[in-house]
Design a protein around this motif. Sequence first.
Motif, PDB file in Angstrom:
ATOM      1  N   PHE A  49      -1.382 -19.759 147.841  1.00  0.00           N
ATOM      2  CA  PHE A  49      -0.238 -20.626 147.575  1.00  0.00           C
ATOM      3  C   PHE A  49       1.069 -19.911 147.891  1.00  0.00           C
ATOM      4  O   PHE A  49       1.969 -20.485 148.498  1.00  0.00           O
ATOM      5  N   ALA A  50       1.163 -18.652 147.512  1.00  0.00           N
ATOM      6  CA  ALA A  50       2.366 -17.872 147.809  1.00  0.00           C
ATOM      7  C   ALA A  50       2.561 -17.757 149.319  1.00  0.00           C
ATOM      8  O   ALA A  50       3.684 -17.898 149.821  1.00  0.00           O
ATOM      9  N   GLU A  51       1.482 -17.526 150.046  1.00  0.00           N
ATOM     10  CA  GLU A  51       1.583 -17.421 151.502  1.00  0.00           C
ATOM     11  C   GLU A  51       2.046 -18.737 152.122  1.00  0.00           C
ATOM     12  O   GLU A  51       2.889 -18.755 153.021  1.00  0.00           O
ATOM     13  N   ARG A  52       1.542 -19.840 151.629  1.00  0.00           N
ATOM     14  CA  ARG A  52       1.965 -21.142 152.144  1.00  0.00           C
ATOM     15  C   ARG A  52       3.435 -21.411 151.836  1.00  0.00           C
ATOM     16  O   ARG A  52       4.144 -21.986 152.660  1.00  0.00           O
ATOM     17  N   LEU A  53       3.892 -20.995 150.659  1.00  0.00           N
ATOM     18  CA  LEU A  53       5.304 -21.156 150.327  1.00  0.00           C
ATOM     19  C   LEU A  53       6.183 -20.289 151.227  1.00  0.00           C
ATOM     20  O   LEU A  53       7.262 -20.710 151.643  1.00  0.00           O
ATOM     21  N   ILE A  54       5.727 -19.095 151.539  1.00  0.00           N
ATOM     22  CA  ILE A  54       6.484 -18.206 152.424  1.00  0.00           C
ATOM     23  C   ILE A  54       6.608 -18.829 153.808  1.00  0.00           C
ATOM     24  O   ILE A  54       7.693 -18.838 154.405  1.00  0.00           O
ATOM     25  N   LEU A  55       5.514 -19.349 154.306  1.00  0.00           N
ATOM     26  CA  LEU A  55       5.518 -19.924 155.650  1.00  0.00           C
ATOM     27  C   LEU A  55       6.215 -21.279 155.724  1.00  0.00           C
ATOM     28  O   LEU A  55       6.838 -21.592 156.740  1.00  0.00           O
ATOM     29  N   GLY A  56       6.116 -22.064 154.680  1.00  0.00           N
ATOM     30  CA  GLY A  56       6.590 -23.448 154.751  1.00  0.00           C
ATOM     31  C   GLY A  56       7.937 -23.743 154.131  1.00  0.00           C
ATOM     32  O   GLY A  56       8.435 -24.867 154.256  1.00  0.00           O
ATOM     33  N   ASP A  72      12.195 -14.848 147.268  1.00  0.00           N
ATOM     34  CA  ASP A  72      10.999 -14.207 146.709  1.00  0.00           C
ATOM     35  C   ASP A  72      10.857 -14.511 145.221  1.00  0.00           C
ATOM     36  O   ASP A  72       9.755 -14.703 144.725  1.00  0.00           O
ATOM     37  N   GLU A  73      11.975 -14.557 144.523  1.00  0.00           N
ATOM     38  CA  GLU A  73      11.943 -14.822 143.078  1.00  0.00           C
ATOM     39  C   GLU A  73      11.411 -16.219 142.777  1.00  0.00           C
ATOM     40  O   GLU A  73      10.585 -16.400 141.875  1.00  0.00           O
ATOM     41  N   ILE A  74      11.868 -17.211 143.540  1.00  0.00           N
ATOM     42  CA  ILE A  74      11.415 -18.591 143.325  1.00  0.00           C
ATOM     43  C   ILE A  74       9.927 -18.711 143.653  1.00  0.00           C
ATOM     44  O   ILE A  74       9.167 -19.327 142.900  1.00  0.00           O
ATOM     45  N   ILE A  75       9.505 -18.109 144.748  1.00  0.00           N
ATOM     46  CA  ILE A  75       8.089 -18.168 145.128  1.00  0.00           C
ATOM     47  C   ILE A  75       7.230 -17.494 144.069  1.00  0.00           C
ATOM     48  O   ILE A  75       6.154 -17.987 143.723  1.00  0.00           O
ATOM     49  N   ALA A  76       7.693 -16.371 143.529  1.00  0.00           N
ATOM     50  CA  ALA A  76       6.938 -15.670 142.487  1.00  0.00           C
ATOM     51  C   ALA A  76       6.753 -16.555 141.261  1.00  0.00           C
ATOM     52  O   ALA A  76       5.664 -16.614 140.680  1.00  0.00           O
ATOM     53  N   ILE A  77       7.791 -17.261 140.885  1.00  0.00           N
ATOM     54  CA  ILE A  77       7.707 -18.151 139.719  1.00  0.00           C
ATOM     55  C   ILE A  77       6.759 -19.309 140.004  1.00  0.00           C
ATOM     56  O   ILE A  77       5.892 -19.638 139.183  1.00  0.00           O
ATOM     57  N   LEU A  78       6.896 -19.934 141.176  1.00  0.00           N
ATOM     58  CA  LEU A  78       6.061 -21.090 141.512  1.00  0.00           C
ATOM     59  C   LEU A  78       4.582 -20.727 141.643  1.00  0.00           C
ATOM     60  O   LEU A  78       3.717 -21.478 141.207  1.00  0.00           O
ATOM     61  N   ALA A  79       4.315 -19.573 142.253  1.00  0.00           N
ATOM     62  CA  ALA A  79       2.917 -19.174 142.488  1.00  0.00           C
ATOM     63  C   ALA A  79       2.310 -18.438 141.303  1.00  0.00           C
ATOM     64  O   ALA A  79       1.099 -18.234 141.255  1.00  0.00           O
ATOM     65  N   GLY A  80       3.141 -17.984 140.372  1.00  0.00           N
ATOM     66  CA  GLY A  80       2.617 -17.257 139.214  1.00  0.00           C
ATOM     67  C   GLY A  80       2.215 -15.839 139.541  1.00  0.00           C
ATOM     68  O   GLY A  80       1.233 -15.324 138.996  1.00  0.00           O
ATOM     69  N   VAL A  81       2.954 -15.201 140.460  1.00  0.00           N
ATOM     70  CA  VAL A  81       2.676 -13.818 140.848  1.00  0.00           C
ATOM     71  C   VAL A  81       3.954 -13.007 140.666  1.00  0.00           C
ATOM     72  O   VAL A  81       5.004 -13.546 140.324  1.00  0.00           O
ATOM     73  N   THR A  82       3.864 -11.709 140.918  1.00  0.00           N
ATOM     74  CA  THR A  82       5.038 -10.857 140.755  1.00  0.00           C
ATOM     75  C   THR A  82       5.903 -10.895 142.015  1.00  0.00           C
ATOM     76  O   THR A  82       5.428 -11.248 143.111  1.00  0.00           O
ATOM     77  N   ALA A 130       4.731 -11.541 158.036  1.00  0.00           N
ATOM     78  CA  ALA A 130       5.602 -11.255 159.176  1.00  0.00           C
ATOM     79  C   ALA A 130       4.878 -10.375 160.185  1.00  0.00           C
ATOM     80  O   ALA A 130       4.975 -10.588 161.392  1.00  0.00           O
ATOM     81  N   LYS A 131       4.148  -9.400 159.694  1.00  0.00           N
ATOM     82  CA  LYS A 131       3.396  -8.505 160.568  1.00  0.00           C
ATOM     83  C   LYS A 131       2.322  -9.268 161.316  1.00  0.00           C
ATOM     84  O   LYS A 131       2.114  -9.080 162.508  1.00  0.00           O
ATOM     85  N   LYS A 132       1.626 -10.171 160.618  1.00  0.00           N
ATOM     86  CA  LYS A 132       0.585 -10.982 161.214  1.00  0.00           C
ATOM     87  C   LYS A 132       1.163 -11.891 162.304  1.00  0.00           C
ATOM     88  O   LYS A 132       0.577 -12.050 163.369  1.00  0.00           O
ATOM     89  N   ASN A 133       2.337 -12.461 162.052  1.00  0.00           N
ATOM     90  CA  ASN A 133       2.973 -13.351 163.019  1.00  0.00           C
ATOM     91  C   ASN A 133       3.454 -12.591 164.245  1.00  0.00           C
ATOM     92  O   ASN A 133       3.459 -13.118 165.345  1.00  0.00           O
ATOM     93  N   ALA A 191       5.405  -8.019 149.353  1.00  0.00           N
ATOM     94  CA  ALA A 191       4.315  -7.443 150.138  1.00  0.00           C
ATOM     95  C   ALA A 191       3.648  -8.517 150.994  1.00  0.00           C
ATOM     96  O   ALA A 191       3.311  -8.277 152.160  1.00  0.00           O
ATOM     97  N   LYS A 192       3.450  -9.695 150.418  1.00  0.00           N
ATOM     98  CA  LYS A 192       2.826 -10.800 151.150  1.00  0.00           C
ATOM     99  C   LYS A 192       3.725 -11.240 152.301  1.00  0.00           C
ATOM    100  O   LYS A 192       3.252 -11.504 153.400  1.00  0.00           O
ATOM    101  N   ARG A 193       5.038 -11.312 152.052  1.00  0.00           N
ATOM    102  CA  ARG A 193       5.992 -11.693 153.098  1.00  0.00           C
ATOM    103  C   ARG A 193       5.936 -10.677 154.240  1.00  0.00           C
ATOM    104  O   ARG A 193       5.961 -11.039 155.414  1.00  0.00           O
TER     105      ARG A 193
END
Length: 80
Positions: free
Chosen positions: A39-46, A51-61, A73-76, A67-69
């Motif tokens: 879910f965090a990855e989809r929020l980053i891409l879409g 980062d703070e908003i995504i962390a709250i929405l996905a329930g992660v730090t 970016a590296k993968k892209n 790190a996921k971002r």
Amino acid sequence: MDSTRTFFKEERDPYYIKGFQKGVENGKNRERARASAEFAERLILGTNHTDEIIAILAGVTIAFVKAKRHSVAKKNRIKK
């Protein structure tokens, strides 16, 4: 003399039951973590959320999102 196999059943052993329940719980926790990461990855891409908003929405730090971002970016960069 009876065999211990007929007397002792793993399914009735309290330590076996406790370990089994713990294993099931760990499996559920891994599945939740995997879903949160996806879910965090989809929020980053879409989205353009911070980062703070995504962390709250996905329930992660926030560190996890950063790190996921970075990995996204590296993968892209490799795909292009």
